[in-house]
Design a protein around this motif. Structure first.
Motif, PDB file in Angstrom:
ATOM      1  N   ILE A 150       0.817  -1.211   0.000  1.00 30.12           N
ATOM      2  CA  ILE A 150       0.000   0.000   0.000  1.00 30.12           C
ATOM      3  C   ILE A 150       0.853   1.264   0.000  1.00 30.12           C
ATOM      4  O   ILE A 150       0.313   2.371  -0.058  1.00 30.12           O
ATOM      5  N   ARG A 151       2.182   1.115   0.040  1.00 34.33           N
ATOM      6  CA  ARG A 151       3.046   2.291   0.047  1.00 34.33           C
ATOM      7  C   ARG A 151       3.291   2.782  -1.372  1.00 34.33           C
ATOM      8  O   ARG A 151       3.316   1.995  -2.326  1.00 34.33           O
ATOM      9  N   ALA A 152       3.490   4.090  -1.501  1.00 34.33           N
ATOM     10  CA  ALA A 152       3.721   4.684  -2.816  1.00 34.33           C
ATOM     11  C   ALA A 152       5.005   4.171  -3.447  1.00 34.33           C
ATOM     12  O   ALA A 152       5.109   4.081  -4.671  1.00 34.33           O
ATOM     13  N   ASP A 153       6.011   3.813  -2.604  1.00 30.11           N
ATOM     14  CA  ASP A 153       7.284   3.333  -3.147  1.00 30.11           C
ATOM     15  C   ASP A 153       7.279   1.839  -3.442  1.00 30.11           C
ATOM     16  O   ASP A 153       8.283   1.279  -3.877  1.00 30.11           O
ATOM     17  N   GLY A 154       6.134   1.187  -3.193  1.00 26.62           N
ATOM     18  CA  GLY A 154       6.014  -0.230  -3.509  1.00 26.62           C
ATOM     19  C   GLY A 154       6.547  -1.170  -2.451  1.00 26.62           C
ATOM     20  O   GLY A 154       6.427  -2.392  -2.586  1.00 26.62           O
ATOM     21  N   GLU A 155       7.145  -0.638  -1.378  1.00 29.18           N
ATOM     22  CA  GLU A 155       7.672  -1.487  -0.318  1.00 29.18           C
ATOM     23  C   GLU A 155       6.527  -2.156   0.447  1.00 29.18           C
ATOM     24  O   GLU A 155       5.518  -1.508   0.748  1.00 29.18           O
ATOM     25  N   PRO A 156       6.657  -3.446   0.765  1.00 30.62           N
ATOM     26  CA  PRO A 156       5.578  -4.130   1.494  1.00 30.62           C
ATOM     27  C   PRO A 156       5.462  -3.639   2.928  1.00 30.62           C
ATOM     28  O   PRO A 156       6.450  -3.223   3.545  1.00 30.62           O
ATOM     29  N   VAL A 157       4.253  -3.681   3.448  1.00 30.62           N
ATOM     30  CA  VAL A 157       3.977  -3.277   4.822  1.00 30.62           C
ATOM     31  C   VAL A 157       3.449  -4.489   5.582  1.00 30.62           C
ATOM     32  O   VAL A 157       2.475  -5.122   5.164  1.00 30.62           O
ATOM     33  N   ASP A 158       4.118  -4.841   6.678  1.00 32.17           N
ATOM     34  CA  ASP A 158       3.671  -5.950   7.515  1.00 32.17           C
ATOM     35  C   ASP A 158       2.646  -5.435   8.520  1.00 32.17           C
ATOM     36  O   ASP A 158       2.963  -4.589   9.361  1.00 32.17           O
ATOM     37  N   VAL A 159       1.444  -5.933   8.419  1.00 30.96           N
ATOM     38  CA  VAL A 159       0.341  -5.489   9.283  1.00 30.96           C
ATOM     39  C   VAL A 159      -0.083  -6.645  10.181  1.00 30.96           C
ATOM     40  O   VAL A 159      -0.299  -7.764   9.718  1.00 30.96           O
ATOM     41  N   VAL A 160      -0.182  -6.368  11.475  1.00 34.09           N
ATOM     42  CA  VAL A 160      -0.645  -7.365  12.438  1.00 34.09           C
ATOM     43  C   VAL A 160      -1.825  -6.765  13.200  1.00 34.09           C
ATOM     44  O   VAL A 160      -1.729  -5.657  13.730  1.00 34.09           O
ATOM     45  N   ASN A 161      -2.924  -7.468  13.237  1.00 37.54           N
ATOM     46  CA  ASN A 161      -4.112  -7.029  13.955  1.00 37.54           C
ATOM     47  C   ASN A 161      -4.476  -8.044  15.032  1.00 37.54           C
ATOM     48  O   ASN A 161      -4.377  -9.259  14.816  1.00 37.54           O
ATOM     49  N   TYR A 162      -4.895  -7.532  16.179  1.00 37.84           N
ATOM     50  CA  TYR A 162      -5.212  -8.367  17.324  1.00 37.84           C
ATOM     51  C   TYR A 162      -6.680  -8.161  17.705  1.00 37.84           C
ATOM     52  O   TYR A 162      -7.203  -7.051  17.630  1.00 37.84           O
ATOM     53  N   HIS A 163      -7.309  -9.233  18.126  1.00 34.12           N
ATOM     54  CA  HIS A 163      -8.735  -9.191  18.452  1.00 34.12           C
ATOM     55  C   HIS A 163      -8.992 -10.109  19.640  1.00 34.12           C
ATOM     56  O   HIS A 163      -8.630 -11.294  19.612  1.00 34.12           O
ATOM     57  N   VAL A 164      -9.597  -9.568  20.682  1.00 37.45           N
ATOM     58  CA  VAL A 164      -9.923 -10.359  21.874  1.00 37.45           C
ATOM     59  C   VAL A 164     -11.415 -10.218  22.158  1.00 37.45           C
ATOM     60  O   VAL A 164     -11.940  -9.105  22.230  1.00 37.45           O
ATOM     61  N   VAL A 165     -12.084 -11.338  22.314  1.00 36.11           N
ATOM     62  CA  VAL A 165     -13.492 -11.355  22.702  1.00 36.11           C
ATOM     63  C   VAL A 165     -13.585 -11.949  24.097  1.00 36.11           C
ATOM     64  O   VAL A 165     -13.126 -13.062  24.340  1.00 36.11           O
ATOM     65  N   ASP A 166     -14.159 -11.179  25.015  1.00 35.72           N
ATOM     66  CA  ASP A 166     -14.275 -11.606  26.408  1.00 35.72           C
ATOM     67  C   ASP A 166     -15.756 -11.719  26.771  1.00 35.72           C
ATOM     68  O   ASP A 166     -16.412 -10.711  27.070  1.00 35.72           O
ATOM     69  N   PRO A 167     -16.316 -12.929  26.750  1.00 34.01           N
ATOM     70  CA  PRO A 167     -17.742 -13.089  27.074  1.00 34.01           C
ATOM     71  C   PRO A 167     -18.036 -12.865  28.552  1.00 34.01           C
ATOM     72  O   PRO A 167     -19.189 -12.627  28.921  1.00 34.01           O
ATOM     73  N   VAL A 168     -16.996 -12.927  29.397  1.00 38.38           N
ATOM     74  CA  VAL A 168     -17.196 -12.700  30.826  1.00 38.38           C
ATOM     75  C   VAL A 168     -17.404 -11.214  31.101  1.00 38.38           C
ATOM     76  O   VAL A 168     -18.365 -10.808  31.752  1.00 38.38           O
ATOM     77  N   ALA A 169     -16.505 -10.376  30.571  1.00 40.51           N
ATOM     78  CA  ALA A 169     -16.617  -8.924  30.738  1.00 40.51           C
ATOM     79  C   ALA A 169     -17.506  -8.292  29.683  1.00 40.51           C
ATOM     80  O   ALA A 169     -17.778  -7.100  29.745  1.00 40.51           O
ATOM     81  N   ARG A 170     -17.946  -9.075  28.707  1.00 45.18           N
ATOM     82  CA  ARG A 170     -18.775  -8.613  27.597  1.00 45.18           C
ATOM     83  C   ARG A 170     -18.094  -7.466  26.848  1.00 45.18           C
ATOM     84  O   ARG A 170     -18.663  -6.399  26.626  1.00 45.18           O
ATOM     85  N   THR A 171     -16.828  -7.713  26.454  1.00 44.16           N
ATOM     86  CA  THR A 171     -16.058  -6.728  25.700  1.00 44.16           C
ATOM     87  C   THR A 171     -15.487  -7.341  24.438  1.00 44.16           C
ATOM     88  O   THR A 171     -15.236  -8.551  24.362  1.00 44.16           O
ATOM     89  N   ASN A 172     -15.282  -6.475  23.457  1.00 37.57           N
ATOM     90  CA  ASN A 172     -14.680  -6.837  22.179  1.00 37.57           C
ATOM     91  C   ASN A 172     -13.524  -5.861  21.978  1.00 37.57           C
ATOM     92  O   ASN A 172     -13.746  -4.659  21.875  1.00 37.57           O
ATOM     93  N   ILE A 173     -12.284  -6.359  21.931  1.00 33.01           N
ATOM     94  CA  ILE A 173     -11.099  -5.495  21.936  1.00 33.01           C
ATOM     95  C   ILE A 173     -10.315  -5.673  20.644  1.00 33.01           C
ATOM     96  O   ILE A 173     -10.078  -6.798  20.199  1.00 33.01           O
ATOM     97  N   ASN A 174      -9.906  -4.556  20.033  1.00 31.15           N
ATOM     98  CA  ASN A 174      -9.112  -4.579  18.807  1.00 31.15           C
ATOM     99  C   ASN A 174      -7.926  -3.628  18.926  1.00 31.15           C
ATOM    100  O   ASN A 174      -8.072  -2.512  19.431  1.00 31.15           O
ATOM    101  N   TRP A 175      -6.755  -4.060  18.478  1.00 35.62           N
ATOM    102  CA  TRP A 175      -5.604  -3.177  18.346  1.00 35.62           C
ATOM    103  C   TRP A 175      -4.691  -3.726  17.246  1.00 35.62           C
ATOM    104  O   TRP A 175      -4.883  -4.842  16.759  1.00 35.62           O
ATOM    105  N   GLY A 176      -3.715  -2.922  16.834  1.00 32.22           N
ATOM    106  CA  GLY A 176      -2.819  -3.333  15.760  1.00 32.22           C
ATOM    107  C   GLY A 176      -1.418  -2.831  15.992  1.00 32.22           C
ATOM    108  O   GLY A 176      -1.137  -2.082  16.943  1.00 32.22           O
ATOM    109  N   ASN A 177      -0.497  -3.232  15.104  1.00 34.54           N
ATOM    110  CA  ASN A 177       0.903  -2.844  15.249  1.00 34.54           C
ATOM    111  C   ASN A 177       1.226  -1.533  14.547  1.00 34.54           C
ATOM    112  O   ASN A 177       2.329  -1.017  14.650  1.00 34.54           O
ATOM    113  N   ARG A 178       0.259  -0.958  13.803  1.00 37.68           N
ATOM    114  CA  ARG A 178       0.529   0.267  13.052  1.00 37.68           C
ATOM    115  C   ARG A 178       0.160   1.533  13.820  1.00 37.68           C
ATOM    116  O   ARG A 178       0.550   2.628  13.435  1.00 37.68           O
TER     117      ARG A 178
END
Length: 242
Positions: free
Chosen positions: A90-118
């Motif tokens: 997705i970079r203009a110079d054509g270099e690859p970008v490593d994307v990591v996304n994290y997702h946690v679902v907690d049915p006990v606390a009733r939360t849905n959590i998302n974060w990433g490395n970017r």
């Protein structure tokens, strides 16, 4: 600036692919990741690695192939963790970008959590109690008229686990979605007989291509508790689901 804004929304976009990745995602991603869903034994802890490949064939015969890796974990209280790795150009110079996304679902606390490395922002969504507002917003879902057949594929071993396979063939009649000919969609699901989780799913749909989700590593037992916590240094933004 344009690149920065694009990267800031990648966690949401990529999670939508995973899951409906778990639904074509966990079909879904994390759904088009929807197939990764399936019946699960929520009280049985494990850690696994899943490789997903999506192949689309264009009208001129050109194929577009995308591959990404998802690490998943579940603890004995039903909390689930997903870590999706993907390389994007997705970079203009054509270099690859490593994307990591994290997702946690907690049915006990009733939360849905998302974060990433970017970015250093974590989103915590507090889920409303079942039935509080769902009934008001619920709308009838119009589904295509399909002819569905199922076939027993027997048993096989995947990632060291016994799995039972089922092939589901769905035919959308001509004219149902503006199609001039019937559309045939074939899905092979291989489910662990012990853990009741999908070990291999092959979803072939002429509208979106062929997607393969396969567990390549599986480890039983409780995962590291740190997986379910937001790392230090992240700004937490909280919201409530609609």
């Amino acid at each position: 600036m344009h690149c920065s804004r694009s990267l800031s929304v990648l966690p949401v976009l990529l999670l939508a692919v995973s899951a409906a990745l778990s639904a074509q995602v966990m079909g879904r991603s994390f759904g088009e990741v929807a197939h990764i869903g399936g019946p699960q034994a929520n009280s049985v802890p494990y850690t696994l690695t899943r490789t997903s490949t999506i192949v689309r064939t264009l009208a001129n015969g050109t194929t577009i192939t995308n591959t990404f890796t998802v690490k998943e974990a579940r603890n004995s209280e039903g909390r689930s963790y997903s870590e999706m790795h993907e390389t994007l150009h997705i970079r203009a110079d054509g270099e690859p970008v490593d994307v990591v996304n994290y997702h946690v679902v907690d049915p006990v606390a009733r939360t849905n959590i998302n974060w990433g490395n970017r970015t250093k922002i974590a989103y915590v969504t507090h889920m409303t109690e079942p039935g509080t507002a769902d009934a008001v917003r619920q709308r009838p879902v119009v589904r295509p008229t399909m002819q569905v057949t199922r076939e027993d594929l027997g048993a096989r071993t995947i990632a060291g686990l016994e799995a039972k396979g089922t092939r589901t063939t769905s035919i959308i009649p001509a004219g149902d979605q503006g199609n001039d000919r019937p559309l045939t969609i074939v899905t092979d699901d291989w489910i662990s007989t012990q853990y009741h989780i999908p070990l291999l799913t092959i979803h072939d749909d002429p509208r979106s291509g062929k997607r393969t989700d396969e567990v390549t590593e599986f480890r039983p037992g409780g995962p590291d508790p740190a997986l379910f916590r937001i790392p230090e240094g992240y700004t937490v933004r909280e919201r409530t689901s609609d």
